[in-house]
Design a protein around this motif. Sequence first.
Motif, mmCIF file in Angstrom:
data_model
loop_
_atom_site.group_PDB
_atom_site.id
_atom_site.type_symbol
_atom_site.label_atom_id
_atom_site.label_comp_id
_atom_site.label_asym_id
_atom_site.label_seq_id
_atom_site.Cartn_x
_atom_site.Cartn_y
_atom_site.Cartn_z
ATOM 1 N N LYS A 41 7.675 18.248 -20.219
ATOM 2 C CA LYS A 41 8.953 18.030 -19.538
ATOM 3 C C LYS A 41 9.979 19.066 -19.971
ATOM 4 C CE LYS A 41 8.600 13.147 -18.413
ATOM 5 N NZ LYS A 41 9.117 11.795 -18.664
ATOM 6 N N ALA A 42 9.933 19.439 -21.250
ATOM 7 C CA ALA A 42 10.865 20.440 -21.762
ATOM 8 C C ALA A 42 10.507 21.842 -21.282
ATOM 9 C CB ALA A 42 10.875 20.402 -23.291
ATOM 10 N N ARG A 43 9.204 22.114 -21.166
ATOM 11 C CA ARG A 43 8.727 23.452 -20.766
ATOM 12 C C ARG A 43 7.490 23.266 -19.882
ATOM 13 N NH1 ARG A 43 10.108 28.461 -19.789
ATOM 14 N NH2 ARG A 43 8.694 30.023 -20.574
ATOM 15 N N PRO A 44 7.686 22.974 -18.586
ATOM 16 C CA PRO A 44 6.552 22.655 -17.703
ATOM 17 C C PRO A 44 5.516 23.762 -17.544
ATOM 18 C CG PRO A 44 8.637 22.053 -16.673
ATOM 19 C CD PRO A 44 8.955 22.825 -17.909
ATOM 20 N N VAL A 45 5.865 24.992 -17.866
ATOM 21 C CA VAL A 45 4.914 26.100 -17.698
ATOM 22 C C VAL A 45 4.153 26.416 -18.979
ATOM 23 C CG1 VAL A 45 6.184 27.136 -15.786
ATOM 24 C CG2 VAL A 45 6.690 27.858 -18.125
ATOM 25 N N THR A 46 4.378 25.639 -20.023
ATOM 26 C CA THR A 46 3.746 25.937 -21.301
ATOM 27 C C THR A 46 2.224 25.817 -21.243
ATOM 28 O OG1 THR A 46 3.856 25.552 -23.680
ATOM 29 C CG2 THR A 46 3.838 23.604 -22.282
ATOM 30 N N THR A 47 1.567 26.592 -22.060
ATOM 31 C CA THR A 47 0.105 26.543 -22.144
ATOM 32 C C THR A 47 -0.360 26.161 -23.545
ATOM 33 O OG1 THR A 47 -0.017 28.902 -22.684
ATOM 34 C CG2 THR A 47 -0.188 28.287 -20.348
ATOM 35 N N LEU A 48 0.594 25.939 -24.459
ATOM 36 C CA LEU A 48 0.259 25.616 -25.845
ATOM 37 C C LEU A 48 0.917 24.320 -26.284
ATOM 38 C CD1 LEU A 48 0.781 29.144 -27.490
ATOM 39 C CD2 LEU A 48 -1.376 28.113 -26.764
ATOM 40 N N HIS B 5 5.833 33.720 -11.818
ATOM 41 C CA HIS B 5 4.409 33.935 -12.108
ATOM 42 C C HIS B 5 3.855 32.781 -12.956
ATOM 43 C CE1 HIS B 5 0.715 36.138 -12.748
ATOM 44 N NE2 HIS B 5 0.843 35.938 -14.053
ATOM 45 N N LYS B 6 4.613 32.360 -13.966
ATOM 46 C CA LYS B 6 4.171 31.259 -14.823
ATOM 47 C C LYS B 6 4.101 29.947 -14.049
ATOM 48 C CE LYS B 6 5.757 33.154 -19.206
ATOM 49 N NZ LYS B 6 6.657 32.953 -20.361
ATOM 50 N N ILE B 7 5.019 29.747 -13.120
ATOM 51 C CA ILE B 7 4.994 28.534 -12.299
ATOM 52 C C ILE B 7 3.741 28.516 -11.439
ATOM 53 C CG2 ILE B 7 6.119 27.296 -10.400
ATOM 54 C CD1 ILE B 7 8.823 28.301 -11.613
ATOM 55 N N TYR B 8 3.425 29.662 -10.817
ATOM 56 C CA TYR B 8 2.199 29.745 -10.014
ATOM 57 C C TYR B 8 0.968 29.430 -10.872
ATOM 58 C CZ TYR B 8 4.486 31.847 -5.921
ATOM 59 O OH TYR B 8 5.255 32.073 -4.815
ATOM 60 N N GLU B 9 0.932 29.967 -12.081
ATOM 61 C CA GLU B 9 -0.201 29.699 -12.970
ATOM 62 C C GLU B 9 -0.287 28.212 -13.318
ATOM 63 O OE1 GLU B 9 0.519 32.360 -16.231
ATOM 64 O OE2 GLU B 9 -0.684 33.956 -15.321
ATOM 65 N N ALA B 10 0.862 27.580 -13.579
ATOM 66 C CA ALA B 10 0.876 26.150 -13.896
ATOM 67 C C ALA B 10 0.389 25.337 -12.697
ATOM 68 C CB ALA B 10 2.274 25.703 -14.318
ATOM 69 N N GLN B 11 0.801 25.725 -11.499
ATOM 70 C CA GLN B 11 0.346 25.031 -10.296
ATOM 71 C C GLN B 11 -1.169 25.180 -10.131
ATOM 72 O OE1 GLN B 11 3.039 26.960 -7.529
ATOM 73 N NE2 GLN B 11 4.296 25.106 -7.380
ATOM 74 N N GLN B 12 -1.687 26.340 -10.458
ATOM 75 C CA GLN B 12 -3.138 26.548 -10.383
ATOM 76 C C GLN B 12 -3.864 25.684 -11.413
ATOM 77 O OE1 GLN B 12 -3.458 30.806 -10.847
ATOM 78 N NE2 GLN B 12 -3.208 31.186 -8.659
ATOM 79 N N ARG B 13 -3.267 25.526 -12.597
ATOM 80 C CA ARG B 13 -3.879 24.671 -13.615
ATOM 81 C C ARG B 13 -3.894 23.212 -13.157
ATOM 82 N NH1 ARG B 13 -0.797 27.962 -16.865
ATOM 83 N NH2 ARG B 13 0.685 26.307 -17.400
ATOM 84 N N THR C 241 -1.806 10.937 -16.688
ATOM 85 C CA THR C 241 -2.022 10.049 -15.555
ATOM 86 C C THR C 241 -1.791 10.784 -14.234
ATOM 87 O OG1 THR C 241 0.263 9.304 -15.386
ATOM 88 C CG2 THR C 241 -1.168 8.115 -16.954
ATOM 89 N N PRO C 242 -2.334 10.264 -13.143
ATOM 90 C CA PRO C 242 -2.064 10.864 -11.829
ATOM 91 C C PRO C 242 -0.563 10.892 -11.494
ATOM 92 C CG PRO C 242 -3.931 9.382 -11.677
ATOM 93 C CD PRO C 242 -3.354 9.216 -13.060
ATOM 94 N N ASP C 243 0.174 9.871 -11.939
ATOM 95 C CA ASP C 243 1.622 9.857 -11.712
ATOM 96 C C ASP C 243 2.304 11.001 -12.464
ATOM 97 O OD1 ASP C 243 1.493 7.657 -10.048
ATOM 98 O OD2 ASP C 243 2.032 6.217 -11.620
ATOM 99 N N ASP C 244 1.846 11.256 -13.696
ATOM 100 C CA ASP C 244 2.386 12.384 -14.465
ATOM 101 C C ASP C 244 2.118 13.696 -13.735
ATOM 102 O OD1 ASP C 244 3.329 10.767 -16.532
ATOM 103 O OD2 ASP C 244 1.515 11.043 -17.749
ATOM 104 N N LEU C 245 0.904 13.871 -13.259
ATOM 105 C CA LEU C 245 0.559 15.101 -12.543
ATOM 106 C C LEU C 245 1.418 15.275 -11.292
ATOM 107 C CD1 LEU C 245 -3.328 15.334 -12.831
ATOM 108 C CD2 LEU C 245 -1.630 16.880 -13.818
ATOM 109 N N GLU C 246 1.641 14.200 -10.580
ATOM 110 C CA GLU C 246 2.479 14.263 -9.372
ATOM 111 C C GLU C 246 3.916 14.634 -9.744
ATOM 112 O OE1 GLU C 246 3.249 14.569 -5.523
ATOM 113 O OE2 GLU C 246 1.255 14.202 -6.364
ATOM 114 N N PHE C 247 4.406 14.061 -10.847
ATOM 115 C CA PHE C 247 5.744 14.395 -11.326
ATOM 116 C C PHE C 247 5.851 15.894 -11.621
ATOM 117 C CE2 PHE C 247 8.365 15.353 -15.049
ATOM 118 C CZ PHE C 247 9.610 14.946 -14.599
ATOM 119 N N PHE C 248 4.854 16.444 -12.324
ATOM 120 C CA PHE C 248 4.905 17.853 -12.696
ATOM 121 C C PHE C 248 4.702 18.764 -11.483
ATOM 122 C CE2 PHE C 248 4.116 16.081 -16.964
ATOM 123 C CZ PHE C 248 5.266 16.590 -17.569
ATOM 124 N N LYS C 249 3.903 18.328 -10.509
ATOM 125 C CA LYS C 249 3.767 19.103 -9.272
ATOM 126 C C LYS C 249 5.117 19.267 -8.598
ATOM 127 C CE LYS C 249 -0.749 18.242 -7.301
ATOM 128 N NZ LYS C 249 -1.519 17.625 -6.242
#
Length: 120
Positions: free
Chosen positions: A96-103, A66-74, A2-10
């Motif tokens: 929530k446990a690992r916000p930078v995860t890709t898997l 670096h991983k945080i920047y990549e997550a922000q770009q995603r 959801t958009p709220d989830d995305l805002e939370f993770f941002k």
Amino acid sequence: MTPDDLEFFKKLLDQMLVEAQQNGDSTLEDLTESPSSYADPTDRASVESDRSFTLRIRDRERRLIHKIYEAQQRIESGTYGICEECGEEIGVARLKARPVTTLCVDCKARQEEGEDIQGS
């Protein structure tokens, strides 16, 4: 997601970035003392050991940034929360446990199983 989830993770990633940068700055301050100023070899070795440990921590912080920047770009590209391996959504609990995860959990488990097999 959801958009709220995305805002939370941002916000979470922004907070993580600030903390990682502050931690990195503080570790650099810890490296200012020269080990050669110690006459006792044991003291010098202890300072060198501490310095090595601090550098390892600094490297971990650098990789996390670096991983945080990549997550922000995603997030910006609309691919945040999508598993790079299978294309399925990554669960919010995992993010929530690992916000930078890709898997997703399943793909990460398979990756780790493969590492265990190769390491044996």
